[in-house]
Write a protein that holds these residues in place. Structure first.
Motif, PDB file in Angstrom:
ATOM      1  N   GLY A 204       0.803  -1.216   0.000  1.00  0.00           N
ATOM      2  CA  GLY A 204       0.000   0.000   0.000  1.00  0.00           C
ATOM      3  C   GLY A 204       0.835   1.264   0.000  1.00  0.00           C
ATOM      4  N   GLN A 205       1.965   1.256   0.705  1.00  0.00           N
ATOM      5  CA  GLN A 205       2.809   2.447   0.718  1.00  0.00           C
ATOM      6  C   GLN A 205       3.407   2.722  -0.661  1.00  0.00           C
ATOM      7  N   VAL A 206       3.821   1.667  -1.360  1.00  0.00           N
ATOM      8  CA  VAL A 206       4.358   1.859  -2.716  1.00  0.00           C
ATOM      9  C   VAL A 206       3.248   2.303  -3.662  1.00  0.00           C
ATOM     10  N   VAL A 207       2.066   1.704  -3.535  1.00  0.00           N
ATOM     11  CA  VAL A 207       0.943   2.085  -4.393  1.00  0.00           C
ATOM     12  C   VAL A 207       0.581   3.551  -4.180  1.00  0.00           C
ATOM     13  N   ASP A 208       0.512   3.989  -2.927  1.00  0.00           N
ATOM     14  CA  ASP A 208       0.184   5.393  -2.649  1.00  0.00           C
ATOM     15  C   ASP A 208       1.218   6.340  -3.240  1.00  0.00           C
ATOM     16  N   ARG A 209       2.485   5.980  -3.132  1.00  0.00           N
ATOM     17  CA  ARG A 209       3.528   6.838  -3.687  1.00  0.00           C
ATOM     18  C   ARG A 209       3.408   6.966  -5.196  1.00  0.00           C
ATOM     19  N   GLU A 210       3.192   5.842  -5.871  1.00  0.00           N
ATOM     20  CA  GLU A 210       3.087   5.885  -7.325  1.00  0.00           C
ATOM     21  C   GLU A 210       1.795   6.567  -7.774  1.00  0.00           C
ATOM     22  N   LEU A 211       0.716   6.400  -7.002  1.00  0.00           N
ATOM     23  CA  LEU A 211      -0.517   7.107  -7.345  1.00  0.00           C
ATOM     24  C   LEU A 211      -0.327   8.620  -7.252  1.00  0.00           C
ATOM     25  N   LEU A 212       0.373   9.044  -6.232  1.00  0.00           N
ATOM     26  CA  LEU A 212       0.619  10.472  -6.059  1.00  0.00           C
ATOM     27  C   LEU A 212       1.483  11.019  -7.194  1.00  0.00           C
ATOM     28  N   LEU A 213       2.498  10.247  -7.603  1.00  0.00           N
ATOM     29  CA  LEU A 213       3.354  10.686  -8.699  1.00  0.00           C
ATOM     30  C   LEU A 213       2.597  10.704 -10.028  1.00  0.00           C
ATOM     31  N   CYS A 250      -7.203   1.017 -11.755  1.00  0.00           N
ATOM     32  CA  CYS A 250      -6.415   0.317 -12.778  1.00  0.00           C
ATOM     33  C   CYS A 250      -4.924   0.557 -12.563  1.00  0.00           C
ATOM     34  N   TYR A 251      -4.558   1.822 -12.329  1.00  0.00           N
ATOM     35  CA  TYR A 251      -3.139   2.133 -12.132  1.00  0.00           C
ATOM     36  C   TYR A 251      -2.623   1.517 -10.835  1.00  0.00           C
ATOM     37  N   ILE A 253      -3.548  -1.317  -9.355  1.00  0.00           N
ATOM     38  CA  ILE A 253      -3.267  -2.742  -9.493  1.00  0.00           C
ATOM     39  C   ILE A 253      -2.077  -2.981 -10.409  1.00  0.00           C
ATOM     40  N   HIS A 254      -1.846  -2.079 -11.385  1.00  0.00           N
ATOM     41  CA  HIS A 254      -0.645  -2.200 -12.213  1.00  0.00           C
ATOM     42  C   HIS A 254       0.623  -2.049 -11.366  1.00  0.00           C
ATOM     43  N   VAL A 255       0.608  -1.097 -10.461  1.00  0.00           N
ATOM     44  CA  VAL A 255       1.769  -0.911  -9.577  1.00  0.00           C
ATOM     45  C   VAL A 255       1.947  -2.128  -8.675  1.00  0.00           C
ATOM     46  N   ALA A 256       0.845  -2.624  -8.110  1.00  0.00           N
ATOM     47  CA  ALA A 256       0.937  -3.756  -7.188  1.00  0.00           C
ATOM     48  C   ALA A 256       1.438  -5.014  -7.888  1.00  0.00           C
ATOM     49  N   THR A 257       0.965  -5.278  -9.088  1.00  0.00           N
ATOM     50  CA  THR A 257       1.412  -6.485  -9.791  1.00  0.00           C
ATOM     51  C   THR A 257       2.866  -6.376 -10.237  1.00  0.00           C
ATOM     52  N   GLU A 409       3.527  -3.971 -16.304  1.00  0.00           N
ATOM     53  CA  GLU A 409       4.231  -2.988 -17.125  1.00  0.00           C
ATOM     54  C   GLU A 409       5.732  -2.991 -16.814  1.00  0.00           C
ATOM     55  N   PRO A 410       6.598  -3.204 -17.820  1.00  0.00           N
ATOM     56  CA  PRO A 410       8.051  -3.194 -17.563  1.00  0.00           C
ATOM     57  C   PRO A 410       8.542  -1.884 -16.968  1.00  0.00           C
ATOM     58  N   GLY A 411       7.955  -0.766 -17.414  1.00  0.00           N
ATOM     59  CA  GLY A 411       8.389   0.516 -16.848  1.00  0.00           C
ATOM     60  C   GLY A 411       8.124   0.616 -15.364  1.00  0.00           C
ATOM     61  N   LEU A 412       6.993   0.104 -14.920  1.00  0.00           N
ATOM     62  CA  LEU A 412       6.688   0.117 -13.487  1.00  0.00           C
ATOM     63  C   LEU A 412       7.567  -0.861 -12.722  1.00  0.00           C
ATOM     64  N   VAL A 413       7.934  -1.963 -13.356  1.00  0.00           N
ATOM     65  CA  VAL A 413       8.799  -2.954 -12.692  1.00  0.00           C
ATOM     66  C   VAL A 413      10.118  -2.316 -12.293  1.00  0.00           C
ATOM     67  N   TRP A 414      10.711  -1.535 -13.192  1.00  0.00           N
ATOM     68  CA  TRP A 414      11.986  -0.907 -12.865  1.00  0.00           C
ATOM     69  C   TRP A 414      11.820   0.190 -11.811  1.00  0.00           C
ATOM     70  N   ARG A 415      10.675   0.823 -11.760  1.00  0.00           N
ATOM     71  CA  ARG A 415      10.463   1.899 -10.781  1.00  0.00           C
ATOM     72  C   ARG A 415      10.373   1.353  -9.349  1.00  0.00           C
ATOM     73  N   VAL A 416       9.946   0.112  -9.195  1.00  0.00           N
ATOM     74  CA  VAL A 416       9.739  -0.452  -7.849  1.00  0.00           C
ATOM     75  C   VAL A 416      10.778  -1.519  -7.525  1.00  0.00           C
ATOM     76  N   ALA A 417      11.912  -1.508  -8.237  1.00  0.00           N
ATOM     77  CA  ALA A 417      12.922  -2.558  -8.033  1.00  0.00           C
ATOM     78  C   ALA A 417      13.444  -2.579  -6.600  1.00  0.00           C
ATOM     79  N   LEU A 418      13.723  -1.416  -6.022  1.00  0.00           N
ATOM     80  CA  LEU A 418      14.259  -1.365  -4.660  1.00  0.00           C
ATOM     81  C   LEU A 418      13.190  -1.745  -3.639  1.00  0.00           C
ATOM     82  N   ASP A 419      11.965  -1.309  -3.859  1.00  0.00           N
ATOM     83  CA  ASP A 419      10.885  -1.679  -2.938  1.00  0.00           C
ATOM     84  C   ASP A 419      10.636  -3.183  -2.955  1.00  0.00           C
TER      85      ASP A 419
END
Length: 776
Positions: A204-213, A250-251, A253-257, A409-419
């Motif tokens: 949820g913390q990662v999802v909230d951050r990406e939603l805000l961005l 939609c966005y 669940i894309h971040v979460a997956t 999404e490959p772009g989202l995968v790289w954005r959350v690599a550290l998380d």
């Protein structure tokens, strides 16, 4: 050989007979030295083609008279005549790196039907234990426990969707796929794998951050009035990802997956590379402190649902403090309907949990309090029209059936690599520790690397079906065990229950209030929050572990969960390094005329060995504690060998030590056969290091021992090592500690199997030197 009867040879007979060369056996055996005839017996002639062939009865190696190359023995410990000695087997030479890689590659590339079937059974353990399944004994317990866990999973799955910031249907998908995959791949019989509150919080913390961005409002949780109408214009992030037409849900669940897929890949790679042991470095105090800190964060995040207020979902350091301040400022806007509902549900749930805990031995099946509360609250909310009349927030429409799979999404995968790395580490640690805990308590074994593969696949495969991260959960695993679970077939039954809800019953929860779901989450945190009571006992047991617990929990609350995990890991490693950096050191003394040497601070009546200092260092000798090793040795023996040897070298040969110096012996130089046997200031001629507690040596530790032997040698003091483990002996041998002569004689003169052997050897050498000087 002196004293040998004519026509005989020396051989060694072992208590363990029939040990042929190359066969594995105990490292140490007791052997007896006997005189035997050179002429072999008739039974021996049948084994050897020549009558003049001699052999060792221990290794059956045909040879002439002499010592067997597979054995070595300290001559100081040998008793004349027919006595017992300690024989050490020479370990076989390890294969070279090239040969080892060739052998492993040859084994991995070998193809056969049996090998393929064995690999399939290793990857899918269910193919092995299902063939031995006993329905008459196991089926009833598995079905009951599966039904109970499935009933518990449904309300928890819907509730935990609040933590992840996702729609409830995605939590149901996650519970279904996780139970099904772990049923096939897991090695634990009792662990329940599915949604876990701590992981939901991290997701949820990662999802909230990406939603805000991406320009969305993270404060809007899931479906509801204006849920997807709160978006701003498509941000540059969404345009770059090609998701400009994607709604908030939609966005999310894309971040979460994407996060789940990468975390699962990390876990699968750890399992393939055999890194299951890594989770063992996450100590139990660290995990408990992390659970406590994360539970406080979860509790804080759910207070806004209890009160029915809309506050921003804060990000970054100080999330808990910022949320509490926002809640205090918005307390006057609380929804009275949600407050009353929350108070009623909390009272009912807490009372039911206490009764269930108190009478758990009398209840065959635990009370499904969450399901009863959800059912009653849904009916009351539906007929009372709480959402329309009082503005109470509800779960909203929950679709039935499965959505079409999609690739993260490959772009989202790289954005959350550290998380994903921290998520994978936490999931692996909890899953493996719970699997091993239940395996120990029920008398079977689990494979840590296979558990990593199983949990990793529970993340990788479901990520394509709108699911998010999972791991083993303690509460549901305990319920699973208490209801008679025998095998992982119960997970398949639980998956069937969740499937029924996904296909038909999900829309029934449309009018369920979010405050009720928040109550279920908060009540589930009781166990983690109660761990604070363990801190005083942990402090009495180990202050270092208590410090790790408190620091991890405090960092999670005051900074963030990721920072708390990192702080806990660093403090655990520092605690481990601190314990090995300053281990206990002592001089040992002898108990009467026995061969026992102990610490005088621990035992009474021990007498120091005259002329010999026996030093014990209860820890490894490596770069971090080599200076402490020398300081302890010098302090206990009263002689700084490095300083004394340097001063003697400066004064030159033939110059005695001055008054007040640590050493007052005289060295008449290499041209003289007379040397100071015992320095008058120290009153000892030998130092024996008990290496039994010495776990390992590194290059710095080996150099320390070499320098120490050189300094003692310059002062006429002998340095001997006793009770070295095979790894330490191998390090000494390969590091050149035994000198250019790496044979048996070099080892026998410096390494001894016991402290008593080393002390006796030191006294014998001193007596020989005294006798030689007296003759001169």
């Amino acid at each position: 050989m002196e004293g040998r009867p004519e026509g005989t040879m020396v051989v060694w007979t072992a208590e363990r007979r029939g040990l042929w060369r190359g066969q594995r056996a105990a490292e140490l055996v007791l052997a007896t030295r006997v005189w035997v005839s050179v002429t072999p017996s008739d039974s021996d002639m049948s084994r050897h083609p020549s009558n003049d062939t001699h052999f060792c009865p221990l290794c059956r190696f045909s040879r002439g008279a002499g010592w067997c190359p597979m054995m070595e023995v300290s001559p100081e410990c040998t008793q004349q005549g027919r006595g017992l000695v300690l024989v050490r087997r020479r370990p076989p030479a390890p294969p070279g790196l090239r040969e080892a890689l060739k052998a492993r590659l040859r084994r991995s590339c070998a193809c056969s039907v049996q090998g393929a079937w064995a690999l399939l059974q290793d990857l899918l353990p269910a193919t092995r234990w299902l063939r031995q399944y006993q329905p008459r004994e196991d089926l009833a317990g598995d079905v009951i426990s599966g039904l109970v866990i499935g009933i518990i999973l449904v309300p928890q799955a819907i509730a935990y969707s609040l933590l992840a910031g996702l729609q409830p249907i995605y939590s149901l998908y996650t519970s279904f796929f996780a139970n099904l995959i772990y049923f096939l791949m897991g090695t634990s019989r009792h662990v329940s794998v599915g949604i876990f509150s701590l992981l939901c919080l991290m997701v949820g913390q990662v999802v909230d951050r990406e939603l805000l961005l991406a320009g969305f409002d993270p404060a809007q949780d899931g479906p509801g009035p204006g849920a997807n109408r709160s978006t701003l214009n498509a941000s540059a992030t969404m345009l770059a990802l090609g998701l400009q037409d994607c709604s908030r849900d939609c966005y999310a669940i894309h971040v979460a997956t994407a996060l789940t897929l990468l975390a699962g890949i990390y876990q699968v790679l750890m399992g393939v590379l055999g890194l299951g042991f890594v989770s063992a470095y996450l100590s139990q105090p660290l995990l408990d402190g992390f659970a406590m800190g994360a539970s406080v964060t979860i509790l804080t995040s759910q207070l806004r649902h209890l009160l029915g207020v809309r506050v921003p979902r804060h990000q970054g350091p100080g999330l808990v403090v910022s949320t509490w301040l926002s809640l205090l400022r918005s307390a006057g806007q609380a929804n009275l309907c949600d407050v009353l509902t929350s108070a009623t549900c909390l009272a009912v749930l807490l009372a039911a949990k206490e009764l269930s805990d108190r009478y758990r031995h009398h209840l065959k099946v635990p009370l499904p309090a969450e399901l009863l509360v959800i059912g009653a609250a849904t009916l009351v909310s539906h007929f009372g029209q709480f959402h329309e009349r009082f503005g109470s927030s509800v779960a909203g429409d929950i679709p039935t059936g499965f959505m079409a799979p999609h690739v993260p999404e490959p772009g989202l995968v790289w954005r959350v690599a550290l998380d994903a790395a921290s998520l994978a580490l936490v999931s692996s640690a909890f899953s493996i520790s719970l699997a091993e805990m239940f395996a120990r308590s029920h008398g079977y074994s689990v494979r840590a690397n296979q558990e990593l593969l199983a949990v990793g696949c529970c993340n990788v495969l479901p990520a394509f079906f709108h699911c998010f991260a999972t791991s083993a959960a303690l509460a549901k695993s305990l319920v699973k065990t208490a209801t008679g679970c025998r095998t992982q077939l119960s997970s398949a039954v639980s998956a069937a229950v969740v499937l029924l809800v996904v296909l038909a019953l999900a829309p029934l929860f449309r009018d369920l209030q979010r405050s009720v779901l928040a109550c279920i989450i908060i009540v589930s945190l009781r166990g983690a929050l109660r761990k604070v009571r363990d801190v005083p006992r942990l402090w009495r047991l180990s202050p270092a572990d208590a410090l790790v617990w408190v620091a991890t929990a405090a960092t999670c609350v005051l900074v963030s969960t990721e920072a708390g995990l990192l702080a806990g890991i660093l403090l655990s490693l520092l605690s481990l390094a601190g314990r090995t950096r300053h281990p206990r050191a002592a001089l040992l003394a002898r108990a009467g005329d026995s061969s026992f040497y102990g610490d005088p601070a621990e035992f009474e009546g021990l007498v120091p060995e005259p002329g010999v200092q026996v030093f014990r260092f209860t820890g490894p000798l490596y770069y971090a504690n080599k200076d402490f090793f020398l300081r302890s040795l010098y302090s206990l023996t009263g002689l700084n060998a490095g300083y004394a040897a340097a001063r003697r070298k400066e004064r030159g040969p033939g110059v005695g030590a001055g008054e007040g110096e640590p050493v007052e012996g005289r060295d008449l130089g290499p041209g003289s056969s007379t040397a100071a046997l015992v320095p008058s200031a120290t009153c000892f001629h030998a130092v024996v290091i008990d290496c039994a507690p010495l776990l390992f040596l590194d290059a710095a530790g080996l150099a320390t021992l070499q320098d120490l032997r050189r300094d003692y040698g310059a002062l006429g003091i002998t340095l001997l090592l006793a009770c070295c483990s095979p790894s330490v002996r191998d390090t000494l041998r390969r590091g050149g500690f035994l000198g250019e002569d790496q044979g048996d004689a070099a080892e026998e003169g410096q390494l001894f199997p016991s402290v008593h052997c080393a002390v006796q050897a030191a006294r014998a050498r001193c007596q020989e030197l005294v006798a030689a000087n007296s003759t001169l």
